[in-house]
Design an enzyme around this catalytic site. Structure first.
Site, PDB file in Angstrom:
ATOM      1  N   GLU A 110      76.390  57.853 101.194  1.00 20.72           N
ATOM      2  CA  GLU A 110      75.326  57.138 101.910  1.00 20.72           C
ATOM      3  C   GLU A 110      75.786  55.756 102.341  1.00 20.72           C
ATOM      4  O   GLU A 110      75.493  55.298 103.449  1.00 20.72           O
ATOM      5  CB  GLU A 110      74.077  57.006 101.019  1.00 20.72           C
ATOM      6  CG  GLU A 110      72.809  56.592 101.771  1.00 20.72           C
ATOM      7  CD  GLU A 110      72.611  55.091 101.889  1.00 20.72           C
ATOM      8  OE1 GLU A 110      71.741  54.674 102.665  1.00 20.72           O
ATOM      9  OE2 GLU A 110      73.318  54.319 101.209  1.00 20.72           O
ATOM     10  N   ASP A 157      64.816  54.732  96.862  1.00 22.25           N
ATOM     11  CA  ASP A 157      65.998  53.958  97.267  1.00 22.25           C
ATOM     12  C   ASP A 157      65.540  52.762  98.107  1.00 22.25           C
ATOM     13  O   ASP A 157      66.223  52.319  99.005  1.00 22.25           O
ATOM     14  CB  ASP A 157      66.959  54.863  98.050  1.00 22.25           C
ATOM     15  CG  ASP A 157      68.308  54.207  98.299  1.00 22.25           C
ATOM     16  OD1 ASP A 157      68.713  53.341  97.506  1.00 22.25           O
ATOM     17  OD2 ASP A 157      68.963  54.563  99.305  1.00 22.25           O
ATOM     18  N   ASP A 200      76.755  57.366  95.287  1.00 27.66           N
ATOM     19  CA  ASP A 200      77.858  56.449  95.622  1.00 27.66           C
ATOM     20  C   ASP A 200      77.333  55.023  95.611  1.00 27.66           C
ATOM     21  O   ASP A 200      76.126  54.785  95.758  1.00 27.66           O
ATOM     22  CB  ASP A 200      78.490  56.784  96.983  1.00 27.66           C
ATOM     23  CG  ASP A 200      77.526  56.596  98.156  1.00 27.66           C
ATOM     24  OD1 ASP A 200      76.325  56.927  98.026  1.00 27.66           O
ATOM     25  OD2 ASP A 200      77.960  56.104  99.212  1.00 27.66           O
TER      26      ASP A 200
HETATM   27  N1  BES Z   1      69.041  51.611  99.750  1.00 25.52           N
HETATM   28  C1  BES Z   1      69.590  51.120 100.968  1.00 25.52           C
HETATM   29  C2  BES Z   1      68.591  51.118 102.115  1.00 25.52           C
HETATM   30  C3  BES Z   1      67.490  50.111 101.996  1.00 25.52           C
HETATM   31  C4  BES Z   1      67.783  48.766 101.861  1.00 25.52           C
HETATM   32  C5  BES Z   1      66.184  50.515 102.083  1.00 25.52           C
HETATM   33  C6  BES Z   1      66.768  47.846 101.782  1.00 25.52           C
HETATM   34  C7  BES Z   1      65.169  49.599 101.998  1.00 25.52           C
HETATM   35  C8  BES Z   1      65.461  48.261 101.842  1.00 25.52           C
HETATM   36  C9  BES Z   1      70.778  51.974 101.363  1.00 25.52           C
HETATM   37  O1  BES Z   1      71.621  52.291 100.280  1.00 25.52           O
HETATM   38  C10 BES Z   1      71.645  51.205 102.327  1.00 25.52           C
HETATM   39  O2  BES Z   1      72.249  50.247 101.943  1.00 25.52           O
HETATM   40  N2  BES Z   1      71.688  51.680 103.575  1.00 25.52           N
HETATM   41  C11 BES Z   1      72.553  51.164 104.563  1.00 25.52           C
HETATM   42  C12 BES Z   1      72.641  52.249 105.596  1.00 25.52           C
HETATM   43  C13 BES Z   1      73.812  52.175 106.501  1.00 25.52           C
HETATM   44  C14 BES Z   1      75.130  52.284 105.777  1.00 25.52           C
HETATM   45  C15 BES Z   1      73.672  53.284 107.533  1.00 25.52           C
HETATM   46  C16 BES Z   1      71.980  49.897 105.165  1.00 25.52           C
HETATM   47  O3  BES Z   1      70.744  49.758 105.266  1.00 25.52           O
HETATM   48  O4  BES Z   1      72.758  49.027 105.515  1.00 25.52           O
HETATM   49 MN    MN Z   2      70.538  52.958  98.698  1.00 22.16          MN
HETATM   50 MN    MN Z   3      72.885  50.541  99.826  1.00 25.50          MN
END
Ligand code: BES
Ligand code: MN
Ligand code: MN
Length: 462
Positions: A157, A184, A92
């Site tokens: 996610e 990721d 997604d």
């Molecule tokens: N890929 C990201 C997480 C990430 C961002 C890891 C920067 C390392 C560095 C992931 O898709 C994401 O955006 N996660 C959200 C999680 C939330 C919706 C619980 C986030 O970090 O805001």
């Molecule tokens: Mn991600």
């Molecule tokens: Mn993300």
């Protein structure tokens, strides 16, 4: 040529096809947050299932949840005694607004200056696809894999992985493995291959403040009752002091202090504070006193306002006292903070500091646990060798400020560590207009992913 040489050569030969196929995946508008894209999300899951069969996985299926579907795939016939590797990714993507700021349409992949521009190119379609291409190359060049591989690809996610933990809990047998792998995350900087060993968690909440039953004339009523917009401002102001310290009692109780060793290691990374702030167009940094920028982002918890609304914000002026006002607030958590406990602390404190004359509600949105991957696990050495083989340069070990809640779930529910070997870059515009993936990193990431299967096959007892 060694067998692995054959896999690497094949990967290098098929670069164009690897980009072209990723382009097909990126054209699917799998925005999980928007209900109008529900069918696109499902179409994306089906595309991935079909693709899994086409690269030679024996099992590939779309599993329904009460939200968006999960794609599961498996190749299960390595030599006896080989370990099982679970690859997780999310198919997604984030919404594309403001779409007018994109230089090419978000779902029409374009290559410019060695970068592939499209929503999801870096986060996370391009990165999860590296693992499918690595498996394909092994199967094409050698007819088998050095490990048993399972794929778990999620479609929600970006909206908080609401149904993932239940799925993992219900399918522990299916997902049983020796190690999990996720691409990721981002490198520390371009040209600096990195493995991430720490992620922050999340406690997202909405603050709702209700006053009179209707908006009121601010002349006839202003000054005589509490204004909900003012109440929201007072509440937010009460959550932190002006040194960036969060005032919620209990909030820091479980925060693991930074070790001296980590502080030293963070300082050894090539980071120019002033250059960093310049790149963000801010005159200087701001945060919890006593910590550097990297420490603040990687290893300290935060409480940030994501948005405030209520009352009048249209053209001109309108003399009104709003009936209600709201704010969205997110806390990034660090080990060993617990989202439910933190919600509890915030609720009690907000109740205590709420101004009189209004009704205040704290609504829990989505939470996720922070994670630290043990650096001394043999899978981390294997991953380090794999990244070096993929890119010709040994990786640095870093933490990240972002969140991937499934990492804590894998540790708790499956009892395994997660290797985080993403190839994104800090300025890739994830979640923003003009997201891109550096093609050099994509191709190197496929090589690393292929090498990782071999390295894990050697390093881990089944
Ligand atoms: N890929 C990201 C997480 C990430 C961002 C890891 C920067 C390392 C560095 C992931 O898709 C994401 O955006 N996660 C959200 C999680 C939330 C919706 C619980 C986030 O970090 O805001
Ligand atoms: Mn991600
Ligand atoms: Mn993300």
């Amino acid at each position: 040529m060694s067998e692995n040489g054959a896999v690497m050569s094949l990967i290098d030969l098929e670069r164009d096809r690897h980009v072209e196929e990723l382009g097909q995946l990126l054209r699917i508008r799998s925005i999980s947050a928007l209900s109008e894209h529900r069918e696109d999300v499902r179409a994306c899951a089906q595309w991935l299932r079909d693709h899994m069969f086409s690269i030679g996985l024996q099992k590939a299926e779309v599993r329904d949840t009460s939200g968006h579907p999960i794609v599961y795939g498996e190749w299960a016939h390595p030599e006896p005694g080989r370990p099982t590797v679970l690859v997780y990714g999310h198919y997604d993507v984030q919404p594309v607004d403001p779409v007018e700021l994109w230089h090419s349409p978000p779902f029409e992949p374009h290559v410019r200056d060695g970068r592939l521009y499209a929503r999801g190119s870096a986060d996370d379609k391009g990165q999860l696809f590296m693992h499918l291409k690595a498996v394909e190359a092994h199967l094409k060049a050698r007819g088998e894999l050095p490990v048993r591989v399972k794929f778990l690809l999620e479609g929600e996610e970006e909206t908080g992985s609401e149904h993932l933990d239940a799925f993992i809990e219900e399918h522990k047998e299916l997902l049983a493995c020796d190690v999990a792998v996720i691409s990721d995350t981002s490198w520390f900087a371009q040209g600096v291959p990195s493995i991430t060993y720490g992620l922050r968690g999340m406690a997202y909440l909405q603050l709702d403040v209700y006053g009179p039953s209707s908006d009121l004339h601010s002349g006839s009523f202003g000054g005589s009752i509490m204004n909900p917009a003012e109440a929201v401002a007072r509440l937010i102001a009460g959550l932190k002091d002006n040194r960036g310290h969060i005032l919620v009692p209990g909030f820091y109780d479980r925060v693991l202090p930074l070790s001296e060793r980590e502080r030293v290691e963070f300082r050894q990374l090539p980071f120019d504070e002033q250059e960093h702030m310049r790149s963000l167009s801010v005159p200087e940094g701001y945060g919890e006193e006593g910590y550097t920028t990297l420490e603040r982002v990687w290893a300290r918890p935060t409480l940030e306002v994501n948005g405030i609304w209520g009352g009048f914000s249209g053209e001109g002026s309108k003399t009104v006292l709003p009936a209600e006002a709201h704010a969205k607030i997110s806390c990034r958590l660090v080990p060993d903070q617990d989202p439910d406990e933190v919600y509890g602390f915030i609720e009690s404190y907000v109740r205590r500091i709420s101004p009189p004359g209004v009704r205040v509600e704290v609504r829990r949105m989505h939470g996720g646990r922070p994670a630290l991957v043990p650096l001394d696990h043999p899978a981390m050495d294997a991953a380090s060798r794999a990244v070096e083989r993929g890119f010709g340069k040994a990786p640095v070990f870093i933490r990240a400020g972002g969140s991937i809640p499934v990492v804590a779930s894998f540790a708790e529910l499956l009892g395994v560590p997660t290797v985080l070997m993403g190839v994104g870059l800090p300025d890739e515009n994830a979640h923003a207009p003009n997201e891109w993936l550096l093609l050099e990193n994509y191709h190197g990431g496929i090589r690393s992913a292929a090498a990782l299967l071999e390295e894990l096959g050697r390093a881990l007892p089944a």
